[in-house]
Motif scaffolding. Structure first.
Motif, PDB file in Angstrom:
ATOM      1  N   SER C 140     -14.220 -22.496   4.018  1.00 54.37           N
ATOM      2  CA  SER C 140     -13.784 -21.851   2.763  1.00 54.37           C
ATOM      3  C   SER C 140     -13.010 -22.823   1.883  1.00 54.37           C
ATOM      4  O   SER C 140     -12.893 -22.605   0.680  1.00 54.37           O
ATOM      5  CB  SER C 140     -12.940 -20.621   3.065  1.00 54.37           C
ATOM      6  N   ARG C 141     -12.489 -23.879   2.489  1.00 55.74           N
ATOM      7  CA  ARG C 141     -11.738 -24.859   1.682  1.00 55.74           C
ATOM      8  C   ARG C 141     -12.641 -25.554   0.668  1.00 55.74           C
ATOM      9  O   ARG C 141     -12.161 -26.055  -0.344  1.00 55.74           O
ATOM     10  CB  ARG C 141     -11.106 -25.911   2.591  1.00 55.74           C
ATOM     11  N   TRP C 142     -13.923 -25.586   0.935  1.00 51.38           N
ATOM     12  CA  TRP C 142     -14.831 -26.208  -0.047  1.00 51.38           C
ATOM     13  C   TRP C 142     -14.785 -25.415  -1.356  1.00 51.38           C
ATOM     14  O   TRP C 142     -14.777 -25.984  -2.440  1.00 51.38           O
ATOM     15  CB  TRP C 142     -16.267 -26.245   0.493  1.00 51.38           C
ATOM     16  N   SER C 143     -14.802 -24.095  -1.192  1.00 51.00           N
ATOM     17  CA  SER C 143     -14.745 -23.257  -2.407  1.00 51.00           C
ATOM     18  C   SER C 143     -13.395 -23.408  -3.096  1.00 51.00           C
ATOM     19  O   SER C 143     -13.326 -23.484  -4.324  1.00 51.00           O
ATOM     20  CB  SER C 143     -14.954 -21.788  -2.047  1.00 51.00           C
ATOM     21  N   ALA C 145     -11.568 -25.975  -2.977  1.00 49.60           N
ATOM     22  CA  ALA C 145     -11.573 -27.308  -3.588  1.00 49.60           C
ATOM     23  C   ALA C 145     -12.294 -27.264  -4.934  1.00 49.60           C
ATOM     24  O   ALA C 145     -11.843 -27.881  -5.904  1.00 49.60           O
ATOM     25  CB  ALA C 145     -12.250 -28.296  -2.662  1.00 49.60           C
TER      26      ALA C 145
END
Lengths: 206, 413, 272
Positions: C140-143, C145
């Motif tokens: 979820s950190r990609w989102s 980011a």
């Protein structure tokens, strides 16, 4: 992988969108629109996380019979009740029950909370008027002058009105400009720290 | 309390008396009827068309010389109508009206849509022809035609040169000061009461055994003030974990909640106490302003936090939150970039971070060289602005010429 | 124990007043339908109950406020869910995503050459939901980011003109408006709002105010000596502004309360 890819994504999207501002061409505009869409669409998906958080917190409270757990029941029931009334077969946003709930519960409470500001500004004024330093005395005098504008003060009404208007126009404008220039610099600095990966606490650690 | 009520009643009565004294404004006189000329005005001349600069390739600029009857001659021109077509031999009915400008105006920017299905679509790289008519009362002039012109993309907006220069200068300064900081050169920053109070406030919370309430405002993750607040939240969370106290972070936006959860979790991990982090301490309330305030106010009075920190984007709720915090006896530290809300925080909170101070807070709390480098770059830019203001105004006073008013608005470069 | 009994008595009194109000308002209804009158009577009484419950917060936290608050938060969250679905998903996203979905929701499909691009944010949105699955939650950190990176990129350049360049540009003002020499200035001096003296004074205040305000915001220099004096003038100008804004807002806020008082005494009690 867990740390590097998010940092690369922040840098790439940050730099591309910063450059996009200077490029008016069609592909650049389309990229900008997709990025804005992205923020909206991710917001929609995030709503699921928000609802999940609400249910999770409420359910835990009810399960543990924590203090005031009954009010969590009220929140969850009203949330799902309102969402149910907004379903397609109930008429969606224009459904009669949905509108009734909105107009007769939501609006009166909203207006009441907003009007609490009248009481709060009175108590805040009371505190402001107990000037504790030279700086707060300046604030007090300025506030008093502006408040006096709406009081019938006979022959003093005109000068008070003019001084009040001048204060709103001139020193107010100077201070706002100084603050906005600072805010402009500060927001650029913050954005730069994010894009360059100097600030990264929001990306987690493990 | 009785003083508050007395004061409030006084204000209320003043407000009502003022309302009673209000007088209705007189209505505007009716506009004069336009004269109806019997003959059409003379047409505009020398119509030129060219690609619109600094656009996405769907715009054409049309310019013309005014009709002799515009403000002179018979003074019969009211406006100009602009028409467009793909084929100059099209009959009048196939020419599409794209715009109207009032008398005295000599140019029109025909900005079209990008989608072919759209009603105002303007094709790229295609020959386009334009007609301009001078319009009088119920009549229009003979036609003045021009073309062809093609709309093309531009790859740099020349009107944004000042922003580009600013960004480059800022970047260079930031990199320079970051390098200086990395080399160990001490970068002084003056003490900031609001920031120093955060440490003290966390210590107070630990002593009292009460939580810390951190409110990120009602902004979304798309607001830079919220992002600045995240950077402070991470450091506050770290200190909270070190002091082994607890914190409550109610959020007004699900994305903000998600990022705040990650941030607080990181703070706890940085302090070496990842197990102390509780997911429910950062939670979503609702996305609407006043329901959010109602819930946070309830939390303030029930939990009686030792310290309330309000940093981020705030609107009318600033006073509601801050005054409730006063009732609960909490120490309050606030900061926002919203100029209209700062007065309320200044009056109701113990410490307020004004505008730019909010953005500087993370550098102060972290004291890391990289962050202090950006702070120094900000100060240098302010110094450049101050020097330019004094120098340019002195130049104006000496020369007497208005060479510097609106220096960034015209493309002098 | 005593407070519990007092609370019960108070609840009983409130319930009684509620019932009396409901019956009275239902009886004085304007509609021909008894059901409509009873319903309207209940709704206005309930709205009054909620309003007074919120006002009761000024005394202290209490069960009535807690009830109104919980109900308000729940209704708001439910409203937001419905609004988000109908307005953002059906109104904004569906018409650009798929023809069949548009037909299903009876919204006009928007044919666009780049409609495929709308699926990129959807992928990020789905990735965000992995947060609910502990094992792959880190994805979820990609989102996040993407959101943080996009926001930073947008703010890096976009507000420079309004927040910085325009403010600096507008600060270049003439300090001696219509200056025709000291003699002329002294012989025509007046305190009229549109006079030369006030115009010159105003421009000087703006210029000095902006300069000193900026000096106040210097972080890397000690506020001592001349710098300290300028900084103090800066904070004074800021405080004048805050005081003026505060005083200006007071009356506006009181008018909000007047609206609620009109509701209670006019719409409910019919005595205004």
């Amino acid at each position: 992988m867990k740390q590097q890819i998010p940092l690369v994504l922040v840098f790439v999207f940050g730099v591309l969108l910063a450059i996009q501002y200077f490029v008016p061409s069609e592909p650049s505009q389309r990229f900008y629109e997709v990025a804005l869409d992205g923020l909206t669409v991710i917001g929609i998906f995030a709503m699921v996380l928000g609802i999940w958080s609400q249910i999770h917190v409420g359910y835990n409270k009810i399960k543990r019979r924590a203090e005031d757990w009954q009010y969590s029941v009220v929140t969850l029931v009203s949330m799902f009740g309102m969402a149910f009334c907004g379903l397609s077969f109930m008429g969606g946003l224009n459904g009669p029950i949905f509108r009734q709930l909105y107009n007769n519960i939501f609006i009166p409470i909203q207006a009441a909370i907003f009007s609490l500001l009248a009481f709060y500004i009175a108590s805040a004024s009371y505190r402001a008027f107990r000037a504790r330093s030279a700086v707060s005395t300046v604030l007090l005098v300025a506030a008093l002058l502006l408040m006096l504008r709406v009081i019938p003060t006979g022959p003093l009404a005109d000068p008070i009105n003019q001084i009040g208007s001048w204060m709103l126009m001139v020193p107010n404008m100077a201070a706002k400009r100084a603050i906005l220039i600072g805010v402009g610099l500060g927001s650029v600095a913050t954005a730069l720290k994010i894009v360059l990966g100097i600030e990264r606490s929001y990306l987690g650690k493990d | 309390m009785k003083y508050i009520i007395l004061l409030f009643l006084t204000c209320l009565s003043l407000c009502l008396s003022q309302a009673l004294l209000a007088q209705t404004a007189s209505s505007d006189p009716p506009a004069e009827a336009a004269l109806v000329p019997s003959e059409p005005p003379a047409p505009p001349s020398n119509v030129r068309v060219s690609d619109l600069a600094n656009d996405d390739g769907h715009g054409i600029r049309v310019t013309w010389d005014l009709s002799p009857d515009d403000g002179a001659g018979r003074s019969s021109v009211i406006s100009y109508d602009i028409y467009r077509t793909l084929n100059p031999n099209d009959p009048d009915s196939l020419w599409k009206k794209v715009g109207t400008v009032v008398l005295g105006v000599r140019t029109y920017a025909d900005r079209g849509e990008r989608e072919p299905g759209s009603g105002s679509y303007l094709p790229k790289h295609t020959n386009l022809y334009y007609r301009v008519y001078a319009v009088g009362a119920g009549v229009r002039s003979a036609v003045a035609t021009a073309g062809p012109a093609q709309a093309t993309d531009d790859w740099f907006n020349t009107m944004k040169v000042p922003e580009l220069i600013f960004c480059l200068v800022f970047l260079v300064l930031t990199v320079r000061f970051i390098n200086m900081a990395k080399k160990g050169i001490d970068l002084y920053v003056r003490p900031l009461a609001g920031i120093e109070a955060i440490d003290e406030a966390i210590g107070r919370a630990t002593e009292m055994g009460k939580p810390i309430l951190y409110v990120l405002g009602i902004g979304t993750a798309g607001d830079i003030a919220t992002i600045a607040s995240f950077t402070v939240l991470g450091r506050v969370a770290r200190k909270v974990a070190e002091y082994q106290t607890s914190m409550i972070v109610p959020c007004c936006d699900p994305v903000v909640m998600t990022i705040a959860q990650e941030t607080v979790k990181t703070g706890y991990a940085d302090a070496g106490r990842p197990d102390a982090y509780k997911e429910d301490s950062v939670y979503y309330v609702t996305s609407q302003q006043f329901p959010f305030v109602a819930a946070v106010n309830g939390t303030i009075l029930r939990e009686k936090p030792a310290t309330n920190i309000y940093l981020g984007y705030f609107a009318a709720e600033s006073l509601l939150l801050a005054e409730t915090g006063v009732l609960a006896g909490s120490i309050q530290i606030a900061g926002t970039d919203q100029v209209s809300q700062l007065p309320f925080f200044v009056v109701a909170c113990d410490y307020t971070l004004l505008g730019e101070e909010l953005y500087a807070a993370s550098a102060y709390l972290g004291r890391e060289p990289l962050l202090l480098g950006t702070l120094k770059a900000q100060d240098y830019l302010k110094a450049i602005v101050l020097v330019c203001m004094v120098a340019l105004l002195a130049l104006r006073m000496i020369t007497g010429a208005d060479v510097i008013s609106k220096p960034f608005d015209a493309p002098w470069w | 124990m005593t407070s519990k009994i007092a609370m019960r008595i108070l609840t009983a009194i409130v319930a009684l007043i509620f019932l009396v109000s409901w019956i009275t308002r239902s009886g004085s209804g304007m509609s021909d339908s008894a059901f409509t009158n009873v319903r309207d009577g209940f709704l206005i009484t309930f709205a009054v109950f909620l309003t007074l419950s919120i006002f009761s917060f000024l005394y202290r936290d209490n069960p009535f406020y807690k009830f109104a608050e919980s109900l308000y938060v729940g209704i708001s969250a439910g409203y937001w869910m419905s609004y988000g679905f109908w307005s953002t998903i059906v109104g904004n996203f569906v018409p650009r995503a798929s023809r069949s979905l548009s037909e299903f929701f009876h919204v006009p499909y928007q044919e666009r050459a780049d409609h495929i691009l709308i699926y990129i944010p959807i992928i990020f949105g789905l990735i965000l939901l992995t947060r609910l699955l502990p094992k792959i939650g880190w994805l979820s950190r990609w989102s996040l980011a993407f959101i943080i990176g996009a926001t930073a990129g947008l703010n890096l350049t976009r507000y420079l003109r309004s927040d910085f360049i325009s403010q600096v540009s507008n600060s270049f003002i003439p300090l001696f408006v219509d200056w025709k020499g000291a003699g002329d200035f002294v012989s025509h001096i007046s305190l009229a709002a549109d006079g030369q003296f006030i115009a010159i004074l105003s421009n000087w205040v703006i210029f000095v105010g902006v300069m000193c305000g900026l000096v106040y915001f210097f972080f890397s220099k000690e506020h001592k000596g001349a710098f300290g004096v300028a900084s103090r003038i800066g904070i004074w100008i800021l405080m004048i502004t805050f005081g003026a804004s505060f005083g200006y807002t007071v009356m506006g806020r009181i008018s909000l309360l007047v609206g609620r008082i009109t509701f209670l005494f006019g719409d409910w009690l019919n005595i205004l």
